[in-house]
Design an enzyme around this catalytic site. Structure first.
Site, PDB file in Angstrom:
ATOM      1  N   TYR A 431       6.166   1.078  -0.771  1.00 19.21           N
ATOM      2  CA  TYR A 431       6.810   0.727  -1.951  1.00 19.21           C
ATOM      3  C   TYR A 431       7.915   1.782  -2.333  1.00 19.21           C
ATOM      4  O   TYR A 431       9.089   1.587  -2.364  1.00 19.21           O
ATOM      5  CB  TYR A 431       5.832   0.451  -2.906  1.00 19.21           C
ATOM      6  CG  TYR A 431       5.272  -1.139  -2.739  1.00 19.21           C
ATOM      7  CD1 TYR A 431       5.665  -1.890  -1.714  1.00 19.21           C
ATOM      8  CD2 TYR A 431       4.303  -1.456  -3.484  1.00 19.21           C
ATOM      9  CE1 TYR A 431       5.197  -3.061  -1.472  1.00 19.21           C
ATOM     10  CE2 TYR A 431       3.681  -3.053  -3.274  1.00 19.21           C
ATOM     11  CZ  TYR A 431       4.331  -3.708  -2.471  1.00 19.21           C
ATOM     12  OH  TYR A 431       3.287  -4.774  -2.106  1.00 19.21           O
ATOM     13  N   SER A 432       7.251   2.838  -2.752  1.00 19.12           N
ATOM     14  CA  SER A 432       7.823   3.900  -3.599  1.00 19.12           C
ATOM     15  C   SER A 432       8.930   4.623  -2.833  1.00 19.12           C
ATOM     16  O   SER A 432       8.752   4.904  -1.566  1.00 19.12           O
ATOM     17  CB  SER A 432       6.861   4.972  -4.345  1.00 19.12           C
ATOM     18  OG  SER A 432       6.148   4.409  -5.181  1.00 19.12           O
ATOM     19  N   GLU A 549      -4.703  -6.707  -8.258  1.00 18.72           N
ATOM     20  CA  GLU A 549      -4.769  -5.294  -8.811  1.00 18.72           C
ATOM     21  C   GLU A 549      -5.673  -5.358 -10.211  1.00 18.72           C
ATOM     22  O   GLU A 549      -5.985  -4.581 -10.279  1.00 18.72           O
ATOM     23  CB  GLU A 549      -3.519  -4.490  -8.978  1.00 18.72           C
ATOM     24  CG  GLU A 549      -2.711  -3.954  -7.745  1.00 18.72           C
ATOM     25  CD  GLU A 549      -1.927  -2.814  -7.941  1.00 18.72           C
ATOM     26  OE1 GLU A 549      -1.412  -2.557  -9.325  1.00 18.72           O
ATOM     27  OE2 GLU A 549      -1.373  -2.238  -6.933  1.00 18.72           O
TER      28      GLU A 549
END
Length: 690
Positions: A431-432, A549
């Site tokens: 993702y990042s 999450e």
């Protein structure tokens, strides 16, 4: 619950004609409110043990800064059942004083009798009030110094009755203070939506959004703790006094912070007595004096720190018969696979596969096991409290398993779901990026169709890819439409083998000691069969993964609870050996205990909101997850610092505490920084984008 809500609305309806708002403190007639309380039966709640109705009424009074002593009447009628009818009829209007201190009371000048409770011996003395001197100061209505008169009744009650009385009084004051602060917060939020400065509404300013969100988290956390303590009282649980003490300790700090944030947002508008905030300010701070030193505090060791150091555990969250039976099952599973100080991880994983514990709520055709949300919470709590022996397997099934079930092709499901079910899927999240951390919609790693249109070519870079060096596959978010509007519309998800040519992994050691990676993608060719979901439809896939999450956050809170319990064990040993825990450290322990319990409560609310079973509005459900995440992250850092401070230099040596404080910043950074999460909360409250 609906009946309690109806009662609250009825109380509000009565007050609308007698004490409409906090500003009416200046002119309101508390005697008429007391008369209405008699007529409406508000003083008859004690014999019924209706703590939930009591708190509903007290909260409604708190929003209007009216300190009618309903909790006192409730307590007195339970301690003196022979006088319950007289109390309910308003013939005896009691105010309760604990201990042998001065008879200074906060009763809106409505009391006819004073009940003095010796909290050490259980001796009760009910006396008439012969006279009362108003005392100038912070409180409005003013406090009074009573002159006691004739003794009406005397008796001695058991310690459990005293503990319940103190718990109810604590809850009454905490609920009133939080409600008053909450009303100020509401006014500040509404003000931030319309007040303009520098050509914009102030609610668009980042500083205001951060402050408003912080206030909402403190407010929701305190409300959740009060609700949990009420539930403990209604159930007659032994830990109800500690639950009430935790709610009171949290309110003591949180209500002050919520109110201060509201005052700062309101600015000069809320500083003058024409505005409710000025009167709510007096009410909140007056109530907080009752919860501090010299009030309903720790002087008898019946507060948070005293009870915890004496051996009590944080109150258990009872999630229902089915969930608690499942908890016993999970604990037995862990016990079967204990090995020394740890676990036989392979044997544990195999049995979890056999019991479908890594496939909760999957369809039956994929080997799923149907459970309630609370059971999912239980599994993550117990596994994390045990030290996370199968962390990677549980993360995989929660973060990508559910998305594969919703968006995967039949071939993808056939290939990966058995691995996830068995806990053998070694994946990492892609993702990042250098320019896309919390702002995932800004990612730049690109995938373009190859020349024959049957596959994709990926180029870009991902950062902070945990376990990238050992993963077999990466769950990769890439941009497939650079011109899409809005930005997240052009994102697609791929599940890519990490040994695909063109992928290069560079390892880094994090502050926590964990290995994280920078992963380079240079001309990485993947077939279209690696795509999960629709082209440009990756945001939906990501959202489904992130929803899970909320359950994972329950594991974070459980990890922190284990650290806290271990800290308590060391402090108890210190006390048993003749050492001391000083007043400052005791208060810090009480505060982090209250924050930990609040984090657990908010996580539970967030997880229940996933299937619509939680209470509150749709807006509450949208911000439940971010609120729980922010509180858990902040708590991780605060708990780590507290452990170091109260345990001393040895806690900084290599071991659990050293590791805990080094990993804590990741709880604030990972999954979207707390600053970003607070922005989401602010927008959920109706503030505009910055």
């Amino acid at each position: 619950m609906a009946e309690v809500d109806d009662f609250r609305d009825a109380v509000a309806g009565v007050l609308d004609g007698l004490w409409p708002a906090a500003v009416d403190v200046a002119t309101g007639d508390a005697t008429k409110v007391a008369e209405a309380a008699v007529q409406q039966g508000w003083l008859q709640l004690g014999p019924e043990g209706a703590a939930d109705y009591l708190v509903a009424a007290v909260r409604t009074l708190g929003r209007r800064a009216c300190p009618l002593p309903l909790a006192d009447a409730y307590v007195a009628s339970r301690l003196l059942p022979d006088h319950a009818d007289a109390i309910g009829a308003g013939e005896v209007r009691p105010v309760v004083v604990l201990g042998a201190g001065p008879l200074i009371v906060d009763d809106a000048a409505t009391s006819s009798h004073v009940l003095v409770v010796d909290t050490l011996t259980g001796a009760l003395t009910l006396r008439e009030i012969d006279g009362a001197e108003p005392l100038d100061g912070l409180a409005r209505p003013a406090w009074r110094r009573l002159t006691p008169g004739a003794v009406v009744a005397e008796r001695t009650v058991a310690p459990a009755a005293v503990a319940e009385a103190v718990a109810v009084l604590r809850l009454g004051v905490a609920a009133r203070a939080v409600a008053a602060a909450g009303r100020a917060h509401e006014l500040a939020v509404e003000h931030a939506k319309v007040r303009r400065q520098f050509g914009r509404v102030i609610g668009a300013f980042g500083a205001v959004q951060q402050r408003v969100a912080a206030g909402q988290i403190d407010l929701s956390a305190s409300e959740a703790l009060v609700d949990e303590a009420v539930g403990a009282l209604l159930a007659g649980r032994d830990d109800a006094p500690l639950a009430a003490a935790l709610a009171a300790r949290h309110a003591r700090t949180a209500a002050q912070r919520v109110l201060a944030g509201a005052q700062h947002t309101l600015g000069a508008v809320g500083f003058f007595e024409e505005h409710d905030a000025a009167w709510l300010f007096r009410r909140v701070h007056t109530d907080l004096t009752h919860l501090g030193s010299g009030g309903l505090d720790d002087r008898r060791d019946d507060g948070v720190a005293g009870r915890l150091l004496a051996g009590e555990a944080l109150p258990h969250f009872h999630l229902g018969a089915r969930a608690e039976a499942f908890r016993d099952e999970v604990r037995a599973l862990l016990d079967r696979h204990r090995s020394g100080d740890g676990y036989d991880v392979e044997a544990l994983r195999q049995e979890m596969d056999e019991q479908s514990l890594l496939a909760l709520n999957w369809p039956a055709e994929h080997g799923g096991r149907a459970v309630e949300v609370e059971e999912q919470v239980v599994l993550h709590e117990e596994m994390k409290y045990a030290g996370g022996p199968v962390d990677r397997a549980m993360s995989a099934t929660m973060l990508i398993g559910h998305s594969l079930l919703r968006h995967g092709t039949p071939e993808q499901k056939a290939q990966f779901l058995p691995l996830l079910h068995a806990g053998q899927m070694a994946f990492c999240l892609g993702y990042s990026e250098p320019e896309a951390g919390s702002d995932l919609a800004s990612l730049r790693t690109r995938a373009v169709r190859d020349d024959d249109g049957d596959g994709w070519v990926i180029d870009g870079q991902k950062l902070w890819t945990t376990r990238g060096q050992t993963a077999s596959h990466v769950w990769l978010a890439v941009r497939t439409d650079p011109d899409a509007t809005p930005r997240h519309a052009g994102i697609t998800i791929f599940l890519v083998p990490m040994d695909t040519p063109g992928i290069t992994v560079q390892q880094h050691v994090a502050l926590s000691g964990e290995i994280s990676c920078t992963v380079f993608y240079d001309g990485v060719r993947v077939p279209d069969s690696a795509r999960v979901g629709e082209v440009h439809g990756g945001w939906k896939v990501i959202t489904d993964a992130l929803t899970a999450e909320r359950v994972v956050m329950g594991g974070v809170a459980a990890t922190l609870r284990r650290h806290f319990d271990e800290t308590l064990a060391l402090l108890r040993a210190r006390v048993a050996a003749g050492g001391e825990v000083d007043a400052l450290d005791r208060d810090r322990i009480a505060w982090v205990a209250a924050r930990l319990q609040a984090a657990r409560a908010l996580v539970l609310r967030a997880t229940r909101s996933m299937d619509g079973s939680g209470s509150g509005s749709a807006a509450d459900a949208r911000i439940a997850g971010p609120m729980a995440a922010v509180l858990s992250g902040d708590l991780a850092e605060e708990l780590g610092r507290t452990c170091l401070d109260v345990l001393g230099p040895e806690a900084a040596l290599a071991g659990r505490y050293d590791a805990a404080i080094r990993v804590a910043p990741m709880y604030v950074i990972g999954g979207g920084t707390n600053d970003i999460q607070r922005g989401i909360i602010a927008r959920g409250l109706g503030l505009p984008r910055e």
